[in-house]
Every structure is written in C-alpha cells, then in structure tokens.
Design a protein around this motif. Structure first.
Motif, PDB file in Angstrom:
ATOM      1  N   ARG A   4       0.728  -1.255   0.007  1.00  0.00           N
ATOM      2  CA  ARG A   4      -0.112   0.173  -0.001  1.00  0.00           C
ATOM      3  C   ARG A   4       0.942   1.244  -0.168  1.00  0.00           C
ATOM      4  NH1 ARG A   4      -4.014   0.570   4.424  1.00  0.00           N
ATOM      5  NH2 ARG A   4      -4.821   2.606   4.033  1.00  0.00           N
ATOM      6  N   ARG A   5       0.371   2.505  -0.740  1.00  0.00           N
ATOM      7  CA  ARG A   5       1.063   3.593  -0.872  1.00  0.00           C
ATOM      8  C   ARG A   5       1.113   4.130   0.611  1.00  0.00           C
ATOM      9  NH1 ARG A   5      -0.787   8.769  -4.051  1.00  0.00           N
ATOM     10  NH2 ARG A   5       1.332   9.480  -4.832  1.00  0.00           N
ATOM     11  N   ARG A   6       2.215   4.889   0.913  1.00  0.00           N
ATOM     12  CA  ARG A   6       2.154   5.547   2.229  1.00  0.00           C
ATOM     13  C   ARG A   6       2.224   7.089   1.760  1.00  0.00           C
ATOM     14  NH1 ARG A   6       7.008   2.037   5.238  1.00  0.00           N
ATOM     15  NH2 ARG A   6       5.931   0.060   5.044  1.00  0.00           N
ATOM     16  N   TYR A   7       2.013   7.717   2.868  1.00  0.00           N
ATOM     17  CA  TYR A   7       2.067   9.175   2.664  1.00  0.00           C
ATOM     18  C   TYR A   7       3.007   9.858   3.833  1.00  0.00           C
ATOM     19  CZ  TYR A   7      -1.780   8.006  -0.219  1.00  0.00           C
ATOM     20  OH  TYR A   7      -2.553   7.419  -1.161  1.00  0.00           O
ATOM     21  N   TRP A   8       3.615  11.080   3.428  1.00  0.00           N
ATOM     22  CA  TRP A   8       4.575  11.835   4.104  1.00  0.00           C
ATOM     23  C   TRP A   8       4.245  13.200   4.027  1.00  0.00           C
ATOM     24  CZ3 TRP A   8       7.358   8.119   6.377  1.00  0.00           C
ATOM     25  CH2 TRP A   8       7.478   6.792   6.059  1.00  0.00           C
ATOM     26  N   LEU A   9       4.734  13.901   5.059  1.00  0.00           N
ATOM     27  CA  LEU A   9       4.882  15.331   5.076  1.00  0.00           C
ATOM     28  C   LEU A   9       6.361  15.859   5.012  1.00  0.00           C
ATOM     29  CD1 LEU A   9       2.536  18.331   6.321  1.00  0.00           C
ATOM     30  CD2 LEU A   9       5.167  18.299   6.866  1.00  0.00           C
ATOM     31  N   ASP A  50       5.173   6.849  -3.049  1.00  0.00           N
ATOM     32  CA  ASP A  50       4.700   7.287  -2.129  1.00  0.00           C
ATOM     33  C   ASP A  50       4.211   8.813  -2.104  1.00  0.00           C
ATOM     34  OD1 ASP A  50       4.928   4.748  -0.788  1.00  0.00           O
ATOM     35  OD2 ASP A  50       6.302   5.358   1.129  1.00  0.00           O
ATOM     36  N   GLY A  51       3.058   9.368  -1.454  1.00  0.00           N
ATOM     37  CA  GLY A  51       2.778  10.595  -1.753  1.00  0.00           C
ATOM     38  C   GLY A  51       3.441  11.627  -0.645  1.00  0.00           C
ATOM     39  N   VAL A  52       3.660  12.621  -1.029  1.00  0.00           N
ATOM     40  CA  VAL A  52       4.456  13.708  -0.321  1.00  0.00           C
ATOM     41  C   VAL A  52       3.517  14.761  -0.255  1.00  0.00           C
ATOM     42  CG1 VAL A  52       6.578  14.946   0.104  1.00  0.00           C
ATOM     43  CG2 VAL A  52       6.613  12.706  -0.536  1.00  0.00           C
ATOM     44  N   LEU A  53       3.337  15.460   1.191  1.00  0.00           N
ATOM     45  CA  LEU A  53       2.782  16.850   1.030  1.00  0.00           C
ATOM     46  C   LEU A  53       3.743  17.634   1.060  1.00  0.00           C
ATOM     47  CD1 LEU A  53      -0.261  16.034   3.639  1.00  0.00           C
ATOM     48  CD2 LEU A  53      -0.478  16.644   1.148  1.00  0.00           C
ATOM     49  N   PHE A  54       4.100  18.686   0.311  1.00  0.00           N
ATOM     50  CA  PHE A  54       5.162  19.819   0.488  1.00  0.00           C
ATOM     51  C   PHE A  54       4.821  20.972   1.231  1.00  0.00           C
ATOM     52  CE2 PHE A  54       8.243  22.761  -0.962  1.00  0.00           C
ATOM     53  CZ  PHE A  54       9.465  21.776  -1.550  1.00  0.00           C
ATOM     54  N   TYR A  55       5.433  21.052   2.256  1.00  0.00           N
ATOM     55  CA  TYR A  55       5.050  22.231   3.254  1.00  0.00           C
ATOM     56  C   TYR A  55       5.971  23.280   3.391  1.00  0.00           C
ATOM     57  CZ  TYR A  55       4.076  24.000   7.908  1.00  0.00           C
ATOM     58  OH  TYR A  55       3.828  24.764   8.923  1.00  0.00           O
ATOM     59  N   HIS A  56       5.571  24.592   3.212  1.00  0.00           N
ATOM     60  CA  HIS A  56       6.751  25.509   3.388  1.00  0.00           C
ATOM     61  C   HIS A  56       6.760  26.151   5.044  1.00  0.00           C
ATOM     62  CE1 HIS A  56       6.868  27.114  -0.920  1.00  0.00           C
ATOM     63  NE2 HIS A  56       7.287  26.243  -0.831  1.00  0.00           N
ATOM     64  N   LEU A 139       9.999  18.065  13.543  1.00  0.00           N
ATOM     65  CA  LEU A 139      10.510  16.981  12.532  1.00  0.00           C
ATOM     66  C   LEU A 139      10.351  17.773  11.153  1.00  0.00           C
ATOM     67  CD1 LEU A 139       9.390  13.257  13.454  1.00  0.00           C
ATOM     68  CD2 LEU A 139      11.692  14.475  12.611  1.00  0.00           C
ATOM     69  N   SER A 140      11.154  17.427  10.176  1.00  0.00           N
ATOM     70  CA  SER A 140      10.786  18.152   8.793  1.00  0.00           C
ATOM     71  C   SER A 140      10.407  16.878   7.859  1.00  0.00           C
ATOM     72  CB  SER A 140      12.329  18.617   8.335  1.00  0.00           C
ATOM     73  OG  SER A 140      13.276  17.524   8.218  1.00  0.00           O
ATOM     74  N   VAL A 141      10.475  15.833   8.406  1.00  0.00           N
ATOM     75  CA  VAL A 141       9.769  14.559   7.643  1.00  0.00           C
ATOM     76  C   VAL A 141       8.947  13.635   8.512  1.00  0.00           C
ATOM     77  CG1 VAL A 141      10.630  12.371   6.040  1.00  0.00           C
ATOM     78  CG2 VAL A 141      11.911  14.574   5.975  1.00  0.00           C
ATOM     79  N   PHE A 142       7.864  13.516   8.327  1.00  0.00           N
ATOM     80  CA  PHE A 142       6.902  12.429   9.170  1.00  0.00           C
ATOM     81  C   PHE A 142       5.937  12.027   8.399  1.00  0.00           C
ATOM     82  CE2 PHE A 142       5.719  16.732   9.879  1.00  0.00           C
ATOM     83  CZ  PHE A 142       3.985  16.637   9.784  1.00  0.00           C
ATOM     84  N   PRO A 143       5.526  10.600   8.795  1.00  0.00           N
ATOM     85  CA  PRO A 143       4.292   9.905   8.107  1.00  0.00           C
ATOM     86  C   PRO A 143       3.098  10.738   8.308  1.00  0.00           C
ATOM     87  CG  PRO A 143       5.066   8.751   9.912  1.00  0.00           C
ATOM     88  CD  PRO A 143       6.063   9.860   9.826  1.00  0.00           C
ATOM     89  N   VAL A 144       2.058  10.671   7.388  1.00  0.00           N
ATOM     90  CA  VAL A 144       0.942  11.206   7.318  1.00  0.00           C
ATOM     91  C   VAL A 144       0.011  10.014   6.923  1.00  0.00           C
ATOM     92  CG1 VAL A 144      -0.775  12.753   6.336  1.00  0.00           C
ATOM     93  CG2 VAL A 144       1.469  13.379   6.623  1.00  0.00           C
ATOM     94  N   SER A 145      -1.182   9.772   7.759  1.00  0.00           N
ATOM     95  CA  SER A 145      -1.955   8.578   7.423  1.00  0.00           C
ATOM     96  C   SER A 145      -2.812   8.751   6.010  1.00  0.00           C
ATOM     97  CB  SER A 145      -2.992   8.290   8.351  1.00  0.00           C
ATOM     98  OG  SER A 145      -4.127   9.164   8.410  1.00  0.00           O
ATOM     99  N   ALA A 146      -3.231   7.835   5.170  1.00  0.00           N
ATOM    100  CA  ALA A 146      -4.120   8.057   4.078  1.00  0.00           C
ATOM    101  C   ALA A 146      -5.170   9.024   4.454  1.00  0.00           C
ATOM    102  CB  ALA A 146      -4.354   6.855   3.543  1.00  0.00           C
ATOM    103  N   ALA A 147      -5.984   8.822   5.603  1.00  0.00           N
ATOM    104  CA  ALA A 147      -6.988   9.508   5.902  1.00  0.00           C
ATOM    105  C   ALA A 147      -6.789  10.942   6.081  1.00  0.00           C
ATOM    106  CB  ALA A 147      -7.678   8.850   7.134  1.00  0.00           C
ATOM    107  N   LEU A 152      -6.698  16.588   4.464  1.00  0.00           N
ATOM    108  CA  LEU A 152      -5.925  17.835   4.224  1.00  0.00           C
ATOM    109  C   LEU A 152      -6.165  18.283   2.731  1.00  0.00           C
ATOM    110  CD1 LEU A 152      -2.835  16.838   6.219  1.00  0.00           C
ATOM    111  CD2 LEU A 152      -4.111  18.790   6.781  1.00  0.00           C
ATOM    112  N   LEU A 153      -6.040  17.414   1.675  1.00  0.00           N
ATOM    113  CA  LEU A 153      -6.146  18.040   0.527  1.00  0.00           C
ATOM    114  C   LEU A 153      -7.458  18.293  -0.099  1.00  0.00           C
ATOM    115  CD1 LEU A 153      -3.836  15.571  -1.676  1.00  0.00           C
ATOM    116  CD2 LEU A 153      -3.383  18.099  -0.734  1.00  0.00           C
ATOM    117  N   SER A 154      -8.493  17.863   0.891  1.00  0.00           N
ATOM    118  CA  SER A 154      -9.919  18.014   0.669  1.00  0.00           C
ATOM    119  C   SER A 154     -10.122  19.462   0.913  1.00  0.00           C
ATOM    120  CB  SER A 154     -10.752  17.224   1.420  1.00  0.00           C
ATOM    121  OG  SER A 154     -10.821  17.456   2.664  1.00  0.00           O
ATOM    122  N   LEU A 155      -9.272  19.942   1.924  1.00  0.00           N
ATOM    123  CA  LEU A 155      -9.408  21.406   2.237  1.00  0.00           C
ATOM    124  C   LEU A 155      -9.098  22.695   1.064  1.00  0.00           C
ATOM    125  CD1 LEU A 155      -7.518  21.413   5.701  1.00  0.00           C
ATOM    126  CD2 LEU A 155     -10.145  21.011   5.210  1.00  0.00           C
TER     127      LEU A 155
END
Length: 156
Positions: A4-9, A50-56, A139-147, A152-155
DNA sequence: GCCAACGTTGGC
DNA sequence: GCCAACGTTGGC
C-alpha cells in the motif's frame, strides 16, 4: 502483490527550496536532512510512489503548498562527504554513510496554500497526535495517514 | 528578530 | 550515564 502507498509530509523553507523550485527541476535529491528520526523515515519507511505533502516552513504563511512523490529508494546523501557543503559531516564515511535521502518528484502545486493556521482549526479531524500541530514539533519529515492526506487535500 | 522547544555534544 | 552548554528549527 503491491504494498500500500504511504504518505508523508516534508518541510522546506521556501527561501532555500520552494515548490516552484521543485516544479522547475522536477526531481530533487532531498539532501541536508540531519535528524535521525527524519532520516529513518526516508531510509526505512519510504518507497517509490509514496505521496508527499510539500510544506513551506519558516515563512510568512507556513502551510501545504503542493504534492510530490517519492522517486527513488534511499541512497547516501552526497553532501555529507563534501567539505565545502553546509551539510558536510566529518564523522561520516563512504563505507558507513550516516545520512540517506530519497529523490522527490514534483506532482502539482495546490491552487492555494493550506495554511498551518487552517490546519490547526481542523485538529479535531486530524487527531491530536498529528505531528505538524503537536506542540514543539520540529521534525521535517514524518508520516501522514492516508485519511489525513486525503482530508488535508480536501481542504483545497 | 525573538525565543521556546528540542536534539546533540562533550566534560566529568 | 548524567546533564549543562550549545546549536537548530520554525512559529510568531
């Protein structure tokens, strides 16, 4: 069998490397991470696709500005061997490299920034343990659940 | 630019 | 192994 694909920020200071920079270069080795926990997530947790949320971070309006994907397996961060680099680590050797990274590939820019402020207002939906809004988290890299990723992207 | 919250380092 | 000093992160 497909894992399963994992997600990160992943955080980046836009003055150092922004979502526009990532769009320009398309693929970037995520160098300079010098925190063991963040390294472990990249080295042991991430897989291609894996999916990444890119955060400034450290900017006027911190928040999520785009998405990316993990584009390589983990490999040693070259900058640790370079005495001229800001990220040079004199204690690291090629035989036993201390720092690893993955390549990150641009996916898309969000139509607007999902600000930290806004994310905090959805804390009840994200869970109190959500690393971004936990007190004192750096932390500059950490896991985010699929939910969480989906929410977050639904916002947007 | 300030400073709280951390993580790391090194003397002991 | 303790812990003070130091350096960094990142919101504000």
């Amino acid at each position: 069998m497909t894992a399963r694909r994992r997600y990160w920020l992943m955080k980046s200071e836009p003055e150092a490397f922004s979502i526009d920079d990532l769009q320009r270069v398309d693929i970037e080795p995520w160098n300079g991470v010098r925190n063991y926990q963040a390294r472990n997530f990249m080295r042991d947790g991430m897989r291609v696709g894996d999916g990444v949320l890119f955060y400034h971070s450290n900017t006027a309006v911190p928040g999520i500005v785009g998405t990316a994907t993990v584009a390589s397996e983990a490999y040693p961060d070259e900058t640790q061997f370079d005495p001229k680099s800001d990220y040079h680590d004199p204690k690291s050797t090629r035989e036993e490299p201390r720092w690893h990274l993955v390549d990150i590939k641009f996916e898309r820019k969000l139509s607007r920034t999902i600000s930290l402020d806004e994310i905090k207002r959805h804390a009840d939906r994200l869970g109190e343990e959500f690393a971004l809004i936990r007190r004192g988290n750096r932390l500059s890299v950490f896991p985010v659940s699929a939910a969480q990723y989906k929410y977050l992207l639904s916002l947007e």
